[in-house]
Design an enzyme around this catalytic site. Structure first.
Site, PDB file in Angstrom:
ATOM      1  N   THR A 122      -8.850  -5.905   4.320  1.00 26.56           N
ATOM      2  CA  THR A 122      -8.810  -4.976   3.191  1.00 26.56           C
ATOM      3  C   THR A 122      -9.831  -5.504   2.187  1.00 26.56           C
ATOM      4  OG1 THR A 122      -6.434  -4.642   3.531  1.00 26.56           O
ATOM      5  CG2 THR A 122      -7.332  -3.935   1.414  1.00 26.56           C
ATOM      6  N   GLU A 157     -10.557   3.682   3.955  1.00 22.50           N
ATOM      7  CA  GLU A 157      -9.720   4.500   3.081  1.00 22.50           C
ATOM      8  C   GLU A 157     -10.076   4.198   1.633  1.00 22.50           C
ATOM      9  OE1 GLU A 157      -5.779   5.623   5.598  1.00 22.50           O
ATOM     10  OE2 GLU A 157      -5.607   3.821   4.391  1.00 22.50           O
ATOM     11  N   GLU A 174     -10.094  12.280   7.862  1.00 19.93           N
ATOM     12  CA  GLU A 174      -9.996  13.615   7.281  1.00 19.93           C
ATOM     13  C   GLU A 174     -11.342  14.343   7.315  1.00 19.93           C
ATOM     14  OE1 GLU A 174      -7.450  13.353   3.426  1.00 19.93           O
ATOM     15  OE2 GLU A 174      -8.054  11.339   3.997  1.00 19.93           O
ATOM     16  N   HIS A 208      -4.090  13.876   0.772  1.00 19.76           N
ATOM     17  CA  HIS A 208      -4.279  13.027   1.953  1.00 19.76           C
ATOM     18  C   HIS A 208      -3.079  13.169   2.902  1.00 19.76           C
ATOM     19  CE1 HIS A 208      -5.289   9.560   4.444  1.00 19.76           C
ATOM     20  NE2 HIS A 208      -4.105   9.025   4.167  1.00 19.76           N
ATOM     21  N   GLU A 265      -9.329   3.827  -1.936  1.00 20.18           N
ATOM     22  CA  GLU A 265      -8.106   3.660  -2.717  1.00 20.18           C
ATOM     23  C   GLU A 265      -8.398   2.936  -4.022  1.00 20.18           C
ATOM     24  OE1 GLU A 265      -4.760   2.152  -0.572  1.00 20.18           O
ATOM     25  OE2 GLU A 265      -5.376   3.073   1.330  1.00 20.18           O
ATOM     26  N   ASP A 278       0.839  -1.190   0.000  1.00 18.96           N
ATOM     27  CA  ASP A 278       0.000   0.000   0.000  1.00 18.96           C
ATOM     28  C   ASP A 278       0.877   1.244   0.000  1.00 18.96           C
ATOM     29  OD1 ASP A 278      -2.345   1.424  -0.014  1.00 18.96           O
ATOM     30  OD2 ASP A 278      -2.650   1.306   2.156  1.00 18.96           O
ATOM     31  N   TYR A 301       2.392   2.809  15.565  1.00 20.96           N
ATOM     32  CA  TYR A 301       3.046   2.999  14.270  1.00 20.96           C
ATOM     33  C   TYR A 301       4.506   3.430  14.320  1.00 20.96           C
ATOM     34  CZ  TYR A 301       3.041   8.131  13.800  1.00 20.96           C
ATOM     35  OH  TYR A 301       3.304   9.472  13.936  1.00 20.96           O
ATOM     36  N   TYR A 329       1.081   5.707  -0.503  1.00 20.83           N
ATOM     37  CA  TYR A 329       0.594   6.892   0.227  1.00 20.83           C
ATOM     38  C   TYR A 329       0.723   8.063  -0.746  1.00 20.83           C
ATOM     39  CZ  TYR A 329       0.406   9.733   4.623  1.00 20.83           C
ATOM     40  OH  TYR A 329       0.073  10.577   5.663  1.00 20.83           O
ATOM     41  N   ARG A 361      -7.669   3.648  13.679  1.00 15.03           N
ATOM     42  CA  ARG A 361      -6.840   4.837  13.931  1.00 15.03           C
ATOM     43  C   ARG A 361      -6.252   4.876  15.330  1.00 15.03           C
ATOM     44  NH1 ARG A 361      -5.778   5.923   8.825  1.00 15.03           N
ATOM     45  NH2 ARG A 361      -7.637   6.488   7.628  1.00 15.03           N
ATOM     46  N   LYS A 412      -3.849  -2.028  10.294  1.00 12.56           N
ATOM     47  CA  LYS A 412      -4.170  -2.131   8.875  1.00 12.56           C
ATOM     48  C   LYS A 412      -4.376  -3.565   8.410  1.00 12.56           C
ATOM     49  CE  LYS A 412      -3.281   2.238   7.565  1.00 12.56           C
ATOM     50  NZ  LYS A 412      -4.191   3.061   6.744  1.00 12.56           N
ATOM     51  N   THR A 424      -4.871   6.275   0.262  1.00 12.98           N
ATOM     52  CA  THR A 424      -6.124   7.040   0.264  1.00 12.98           C
ATOM     53  C   THR A 424      -6.088   8.152  -0.778  1.00 12.98           C
ATOM     54  OG1 THR A 424      -6.165   6.694   2.628  1.00 12.98           O
ATOM     55  CG2 THR A 424      -7.697   8.312   1.752  1.00 12.98           C
ATOM     56  N   ARG A 474       1.390  17.663  12.623  1.00 12.46           N
ATOM     57  CA  ARG A 474       2.474  18.657  12.515  1.00 12.46           C
ATOM     58  C   ARG A 474       1.956  19.852  11.720  1.00 12.46           C
ATOM     59  NH1 ARG A 474       4.261  13.798  10.804  1.00 12.46           N
ATOM     60  NH2 ARG A 474       3.886  14.512   8.692  1.00 12.46           N
ATOM     61  N   GLN A 532      -3.458   2.401  15.427  1.00 13.24           N
ATOM     62  CA  GLN A 532      -2.379   2.952  14.589  1.00 13.24           C
ATOM     63  C   GLN A 532      -1.576   4.025  15.333  1.00 13.24           C
ATOM     64  OE1 GLN A 532      -3.946   4.551  10.916  1.00 13.24           O
ATOM     65  NE2 GLN A 532      -1.941   4.975  10.039  1.00 13.24           N
ATOM     66  N   ASP A 570      -9.042   0.195   2.305  1.00 15.02           N
ATOM     67  CA  ASP A 570      -8.020  -0.189   3.278  1.00 15.02           C
ATOM     68  C   ASP A 570      -8.526   0.200   4.678  1.00 15.02           C
ATOM     69  OD1 ASP A 570      -5.595  -0.882   4.464  1.00 15.02           O
ATOM     70  OD2 ASP A 570      -4.737   1.108   4.116  1.00 15.02           O
TER      71      ASP A 570
HETATM   72 CA    CA Z   1      -3.981   2.968   3.035  1.00 11.65          CA
END
Ligand code: CA
Length: 442
Positions: free
Chosen positions: A272, A214, A389, A149, A216, A142, A259, A144, A252, A268, A375, A158, A255, A248
């Site tokens: 899927t 997600e 999001e 996204h 995708e 997968d 992560y 990104y 959260r 994850k 995503t 951040r 994660q 996907d």
């Molecule tokens: Ca993904």
């Protein structure tokens, strides 16, 4: 080259399979995606309107205008293989294109009644749950690749520096889990995992509280490469067979805690979902777009990821839609509610660049490998491809027509994804649906 238009794309073609002429169908004669079905003898077929054309049965009618030697060569695949992998081991490049051209010819309105009758006996009316995963998927990766996204998610953590310095140089990805890929319509059990939302206390093991989807797109590797070799960017699309929709599913809260430093893991790998139809690169030829137009002060892709053809045609214009239907909505007969609309052409990296990058260190890709884009979000708020999001990490709940709100997914919610391509002068084609409903944790 995979961008070329041929007679199978002619928008005026009509089929004697009436359901394929419905202006809203995803599966007109110009599409003919591959699929695999569960029926006893039937392995792989091509979707046309509401039916599936059994390719194995078709090969026995004597109607395929292919050299006898080739037909015999394909026979084992056509008759016995229930998924598409074997075909790529035994067949020369171009076989799928030949079979698609033959199916297109035999399904056209101008065929004789004799041919219509013979081919008609090869049509199967599938139920929604008859489909299975079209390839035996050895590995799943997968990426990104949506800069929107990545910017959205990055700015939650951040705000001053949402994109990490590698983003515009490296197509970022991680190795996913193939064993938990399921076909559209499969229920998804809410995972349990470590939650550390209370920073003052040790983590606890509980059902996921921030379950997400997600939106995708995935692509299947046709022919792979040998271990220790790479795939030049100019050759990349020859290794890509076709595309499907991918959800996907993501936990959260799990994660957020797990992560660092190695990336996503259990957040994850619990499920899927993919749509059942492989829309071929050939069918997508009319919908190619230039690769993402980078900002003037963005770096150019490094030479191994740069190619003139890829820059001109590397993108694909696929409209993507996500809908939700809650249990209350189902009970009150409220139609699924549109959550977002985005488009694959907005990806920062093309699928050719993803594939070339994946193999660039000598990693061998294999027939049936599934590679997903990550995503797909767009610039606008209405184009956000995940609940994370849309609700901005749960701080802006999404309102539903039932009066309910959602920060993340609740038990019994169903997520339905759709994809389709439209361009003036061509017939609309689509991907079918990618759906899944959440079951409570054990
Ligand atoms: Ca993904």
């Amino acid at each position: 080259m995979t961008y070329e238009i041929n007679e199978t794309h002619d928008p005026n073609l009509k089929s004697w399979v009436e359901s394929a002429n419905d202006p809203n169908t995803d599966f007109p004669i110009q599409n003919l995606p591959w699929c695999a079905i569960r029926h006893s003898n039937l392995g792989t077929g091509m979707r046309i309107g509401e039916s599936v054309l059994d390719i194995s049965a078709l090969s026995e009618t004597g109607l395929l205008d292919l050299p006898q030697a080739e037909l015999e060569h394909y026979h084992r695949f056509l008759t016995y293989d229930s998924q598409l992998n074997l075909a790529f081991e035994i067949a020369p490049i171009g076989m799928f294109s030949q079979l698609r051209a033959e199916a297109s010819r035999l399904l056209r309105t101008d065929q004789s009644s004799d041919i219509k009758e013979k081919v008609g006996r090869c049509l199967v009316p599938p139920a929604a749950n008859d489909f299975k995963i079209p390839f035996e998927i050895g590995d799943y990766t997968d990426f990104y690749c949506s800069i929107y996204h990545a910017t959205n998610v990055g700015s939650m953590f951040r705000p001053d520096n949402p994109l990490l310095p590698n983003y515009k140089y490296v197509p970022i990805g991680y190795h996913g889990r193939a064993s938990s890929i399921v076909i559209s319509g499969t229920d998804i059990k809410r995972p349990k995992g470590q939650n550390r939302s209370d920073a003052e206390a040790p983590p606890i093991f509980i059902p996921c509280k921030s379950l997400d989807y997600e939106m995708e797109v995935g692509f299947f590797v046709g022919q792979g490469n040998e271990l220790g070799t790479s795939i030049p960017i100019g050759e990349a699309e020859k290794h890509i067979f076709g595309l499907c929709l991918v959800n996907d599913w993501s936990a959260r809260d799990i994660q957020a805690w797990e992560y660092q430093p190695l990336g996503p893991f259990l957040a994850k790998n619990f499920a899927t979902t993919i749509s059942p139809f492989v829309v071929t690169m050939e069918a997508l030829a009319p919908f190619r777009t230039p690769a993402f137009e980078r900002e003037v002060d963005d770096p150019a892709p490094l030479p191994y990821l740069a190619d003139e053809q890829n820059e001109k045609f590397g993108g694909i214009d696929i409209n993507l839609e996500v809908f939700i239907q809650t249990e209350k909505m189902r009970n009150e007969h409220i139609e699924p509610h549109l959550l977002s609309r985005s488009n694959m052409k907005d990806l920062y990296w093309t699928i050719a660049q993803m594939l070339t990058h994946h193999a660039s260190g000598g990693c061998n890709l294999q027939t049936g490998d599934l590679i997903a884009t990550g995503t797909i979000s767009g610039k606008e708020k209405s184009e956000r491809g995940s609940m994370l999001e849309l609700s901005w990490r749960g701080t802006e709940p999404v309102e539903l027509p039932s009066g309910e709100t959602r920060r993340f997914l609740e038990d019994h919610d169903e997520i339905i994804m759709k994809g389709y391509c439209e361009r003036e002068g061509f017939r609309r084609i689509g991907f079918g649906e990618c759906r899944g409903r959440i079951l409570p944790a054990d």
